[in-house]
Design a protein around this motif. Structure first.
Motif, short mmCIF file in Angstrom:
data_model
loop_
_atom_site.label_atom_id
_atom_site.label_comp_id
_atom_site.label_asym_id
_atom_site.label_seq_id
_atom_site.Cartn_x
_atom_site.Cartn_y
_atom_site.Cartn_z
N UNK A 56 0.82 -1.22 0.00
CA UNK A 56 0.00 0.00 0.00
C UNK A 56 0.85 1.26 0.00
N UNK A 57 2.17 1.10 0.30
CA UNK A 57 3.04 2.25 0.17
C UNK A 57 3.03 2.74 -1.27
N UNK A 58 2.82 1.79 -2.19
CA UNK A 58 2.78 2.14 -3.60
C UNK A 58 1.57 3.00 -3.90
N UNK A 59 0.51 2.85 -3.12
CA UNK A 59 -0.68 3.66 -3.37
C UNK A 59 -0.34 5.14 -3.20
N UNK A 92 1.66 6.07 -6.25
CA UNK A 92 0.96 6.02 -7.54
C UNK A 92 -0.11 7.09 -7.66
N UNK A 142 -3.64 4.29 9.42
CA UNK A 142 -3.15 3.83 8.12
C UNK A 142 -3.37 4.92 7.07
#
Lengths: 229, 368
Positions: free
Chosen positions: B1-4, B7, B289
């Motif tokens: 979810x770090x990619x969220x 992105x 989060x």
């Protein structure tokens, strides 16, 4: 949770009413609804648009509070849960399938599934293993690295179901899961949902106006103007 | 979810580039102000720091040479030189004067000193030597560059011809630059023999400074003697009082603009993705989060902006120093690290502003 609660209904609503009061114009979305659903049961809330189905789903999921009446969720009055407990409950025990699936566009199929496991505090290795297993179980392992924008409706359906059951949900809530689908796709998703729910002995509450879904439901409740008829 | 986090930022590349550019420019501004400050701070007091006098004797109404008026007579200078324990008493005369060569004219802080005393001269020489004769002058490097005065050429100073025999460093006080001539020449300019602005004193080896200072202050009414450390601190304080308020004001404006730009981007990003956030909330995402995601975005943008600012800063400094040689900058790892740390703190502040938007995203939005 005690043994009595375990063997009792997963959800129980008694004379639940929900009134929205926007700008001083109160609107009754749900009126005196009472029903219960047991483990492994699939209940279809059938009704036309505006009949209060979605509102009822949000109450069942603990996302909205009833204006009056009482509701128990996993054997405990919903008002007894703190906001943090409700959040944990959704992460650990409830799965959601939204209308048009609502996958997160910026995440791949694998990540859309993995995120739910993150919310229920699974370790990285466990998340990866479970995500792989689900993708394989639903026959979509080839979609792991793909983004929703390049997936077909059918593929999105499967990813959405995988996301809903990733946390081994005891309660699955589906809002118009076949709303915009052709018959073949609608039959496909309901069959898949039914199979996955039975495999996990999960309770499923489906809100829909689609009469085709009756054949999958153990019980159908007709909702009109916020009331069960 | 770090990619969220990454992105979603990347999904609007132009907006992201403009934001990073805007923030990087704010950071460059802060780097630059600090570098100018450090350059001015050093240039203003390097003369004092490098002269290593045990005592600086000055009229008691003045505490520094930057913004103080002091006149010491020949009798007082002689009395200081005769004080017990004094090895060297070097009078220095400061004057504001104008140098010209053709149509090139510049104002300098003319410093007259006695070369044979070894005190009061240029702190560092970039080229050449100090003045020995009355027709010789040493110019500050920035001043010489700005007005095009070249080593070895002659300049006119109040009708007198002087040869540039040296170019000094550490003598640029930003608004004015030092130039060095013999004390005799400086006195000729004002027409008052025996006058000095201050006297630099070195003690005999082994002599204690305290008694010498007491002797000078007790015997010579109206004079005050400062040890090197105190006199340096006085001048630094004086320089800061004139320069720091401006620096702080511009730096604070830069920081506010930076925080506002970043808050705006993060807030717009949250509003555009509010359905995603509603879905995540519904699926059981803890608030921490979601907050963490916004904070990661803020820190990511701040980090990339800092890197971009560092790439821009050093070439920009070279260009500025070429265009305006009187702008002397000095950057240290410490001050760059300080700005980067401050930017990261500001990015956290920006994310806190944006995070407030998360509270107004409701579960029901996932069902609409």
């Amino acid at each position: 949770m005690n043994a009595a609660a375990m063997s009792g209904p997963v959800i129980r609503l008694e004379k639940v009413t929900k009134i929205f009061d926007a700008s001083g114009h109160p609107t009754t979305a749900v009126r005196n609804v009472s029903f219960e659903a047991r483990r492994g049961e699939m209940v279809l809330l059938l009704g036309p648009s505006g009949s209060g189905k979605t509102t009822l789903l949000t109450i069942i999921a603990g996302l909205a509070k009833p204006t009056s009446g009482s509701m128990t969720l996993f054997g405990k009055g919903v008002e007894e849960y703190s906001p943090a407990e409700l959040q944990s409950l959704r992460a650990d025990k409830i799965g959601f399938i939204f209308q048009t699936f609502l996958l997160i566009d910026s995440l791949t199929a694998g990540e859309n599934i993995e995120i739910v496991l993150r919310f229920c505090r699974k370790r990285r290795a466990e998340r990866a293993r479970k995500t792989r297993a689900l993708l394989m179980e639903l026959g979509i392992e080839h979609l792991a690295g793909r983004f929703p924008r390049v997936m077909s409706q059918g593929e999105k359906q499967r990813v959405a179901i995988a996301r809903a059951v990733a946390n081994d949900a005891e309660l699955l809530i589906a809002d118009e899961p076949t709303g915009s689908l052709e018959t073949q796709q609608a039959v496909g998703i309901m069959g898949l949902l039914h199979t996955q729910a039975k495999r996990r002995d999960a309770t499923v509450i489906v809100a829909s106006h689609d009469l085709r879904l009756k054949e999958y439901a153990d019980r159908t409740l007709h909702l009109q103007d916020g009331e069960i008829r | 979810m770090d990619m969220y986090a990454f992105r979603t930022l990347r999904s609007q590349p132009l907006r992201l580039i403009l934001t990073i550019g805007g923030i990087a420019l704010c950071i460059v501004l802060m780097f630059f102000l600090l570098a100018v400050y450090r350059g001015v701070a050093d240039g203003s007091v390097e003369y004092i720091r490098q002269n290593h006098a045990d005592l600086w004797v000055i009229q008691d109404n003045a505490t520094n040479i930057l913004r103080g008026s002091s006149l010491i007579s020949m009798d007082q200078i002689n009395a200081i030189a005769r004080a017990p324990g004094v090895r060297t008493a070097a009078p220095v005369l400061f004057l504001l004067s104008t140098i010209r060569n053709g149509d090139r004219v510049g104002t300098i802080f003319l410093t007259g000193f006695e070369p044979d005393k070894g005190l009061g001269g240029p702190p560092q020489l970039a080229w050449g030597r100090g003045p020995r004769a009355d027709d010789e002058i040493v110019l500050d490097r920035s001043f010489a560059l700005k007005f095009g005065f070249k080593a070895g050429e002659e300049v006119d100073l109040q009708g007198r011809r002087l040869k540039i025999v040296g170019i000094s460093r550490g003598t640029n006080a930003f608004v004015i630059q030092y130039a060095f001539v013999t004390l005799r020449f400086a006195r000729k300019l004002i027409g008052v023999p025996g006058l000095a602005t201050c006297v630099l004193v070195n003690a005999e080896p082994g002599a204690e400074i305290g008694p010498i200072r007491e002797e000078i202050c007790d015997v010579l009414a109206g004079l005050k003697a400062y040890d090197q450390e105190t006199f340096l601190a006085n001048n630094v304080r004086e320089m800061r009082s004139g320069f720091l308020p401006l620096l702080y004001t511009v730096a604070v404006i830069g920081a506010i603009v930076l925080t506002a730009i970043l808050s705006l981007l993060l807030s717009v990003n949250i509003l555009e993705r509010r359905k995603d956030f509603a879905i995540l909330k519904t699926l059981g995402s803890p608030l921490a989060f979601l907050w963490g995601m916004v904070i990661k975005q803020a820190v990511l943008i701040a980090s990339v902006s800092c890197a971009a600012a560092l790439l821009l800063f050093f070439p920009l400094v070279q260009v500025v120093e070429k265009i305006s040689p009187e702008v002397t900058t000095k950057s240290t790892v410490g001050q760059i690290g300080g700005v980067v740390a401050a930017v990261l703190v500001m990015s956290l502040a920006s994310s806190l502003v944006a995070i407030r938007r998360l509270r107004r995203i409701y579960f029901l939005e996932a069902f609409s």
